[in-house]
Design an enzyme around this catalytic site. Sequence first.
Site, short mmCIF file in Angstrom:
data_model
loop_
_atom_site.label_atom_id
_atom_site.label_comp_id
_atom_site.label_asym_id
_atom_site.label_seq_id
_atom_site.Cartn_x
_atom_site.Cartn_y
_atom_site.Cartn_z
N CYS A 123 0.75 -1.07 0.12
CA CYS A 123 0.00 -0.05 0.07
C CYS A 123 0.90 1.37 -0.19
O CYS A 123 0.37 2.32 -0.18
CB CYS A 123 -0.92 -0.03 1.30
SG CYS A 123 -1.96 -1.46 1.42
N HIS A 273 -3.54 6.94 2.32
CA HIS A 273 -3.97 5.68 1.95
C HIS A 273 -5.23 5.14 2.45
O HIS A 273 -5.60 5.34 3.53
CB HIS A 273 -3.07 4.42 2.18
CG HIS A 273 -3.55 2.99 2.12
ND1 HIS A 273 -4.02 2.81 0.91
CD2 HIS A 273 -3.47 2.16 2.78
CE1 HIS A 273 -4.25 1.22 1.21
NE2 HIS A 273 -4.03 0.98 2.28
N ASN A 304 -10.35 -0.52 -0.21
CA ASN A 304 -8.91 -0.52 -0.23
C ASN A 304 -8.28 -1.23 -1.33
O ASN A 304 -8.10 -2.25 -1.74
CB ASN A 304 -8.31 -1.35 1.21
CG ASN A 304 -6.71 -1.38 1.27
OD1 ASN A 304 -6.21 -1.14 0.25
ND2 ASN A 304 -6.42 -1.80 2.33
#
Length: 348
Positions: A123, A273, A304
């Site tokens: 990520c 993020h 996500n």
Amino acid sequence: MTSKIKPSKGAPYARIMGVGGYRPTRVVPNEEILKHIDSSDEWIRSRSGIATRHWAGPEETVAQMSVEASGKAIADAGITPEQIGAVIVSTVSHFKQTPAVATEIAHRIGAGKPAAFDISAGCAGFGYGLTLAKGLVTEGSAEYVLVIGVERLSDLTDLEDRATAFLFGDGAGAVVVGPANEPEIGPTVWGSEGDKSETIKQTLGWDVYRSTPVPGGDGPEARPALEEIRYPAITQEGQAVFRWAVFEMAKVAQQALDAAGVSPDDLDVFIPHQANMRIIDSMVKTLKLPESVTVARDVETTGNTSAASIPLAMERLLATGQAKSGDTALVIGFGAGLVYAATVVTLP
């Protein structure tokens, strides 16, 4: 001894010139996830802030989504594909070990013969790629660099894992990094905490999936049918990751602000993020960001998307007018490894 090597002649600084995104056409609401786990829409929303996510269809491959996002970013930057000198792709869900998917993408967008390679930084991958691109531009190895974050995490989602089944989405985000006459990408604060690598991981390696023997068996002929082995997926220790992200990443974000010489009051936009709405809200509070700062909350409808989450969120903020060209933004990515990267940028 005097070196015989000539000094490099790159741009004095680098900037993000254009951004593009691609979200798969299929929208998956929480109700569909609930067919596989014992939970509720209210629980998912309260724990993560996620209401829907996009999942890729058979034709929406890692390469195809990247090509779509890249075309938009290149057009937004006002350059041609032939001017791209390097292509950097951050992904953990391109299943071919080699060649790098960056080479296919470079060919398909008509970039000529640029340097092209993949990186794996989970990520935080977009931040890593952005940092590499900045270095290439200022060092002189490439005038324009295409940075792509792309994931098909639906391929690595265990729909029966109550802790993760609702989290992940698919998509691609891309930016073009090029020369600038003043600093528009700040110093990167990045690192890793490998002692915590077990908190987010793939359940088993591809080698295990390929060669796990039947108990009591011996050799390749004893391998079970693939359906007898649970397919590899991403798993995590939710509470441990949450605590780490909330307490440690706020510190990293502050370090990035300090490195850039920027205070929270100087910020226009915060693009963390898109992992979890509770983490985002906690970071906003810890950093004491003014109410005037626009905060990316793309996770609600996109889920996500790992390396793709920051450029996708950036693209949406600009497209909807919530952010504008020239705004000062703090971006931070963090995830499996555990790795992280934060910097301050001027939006294209």
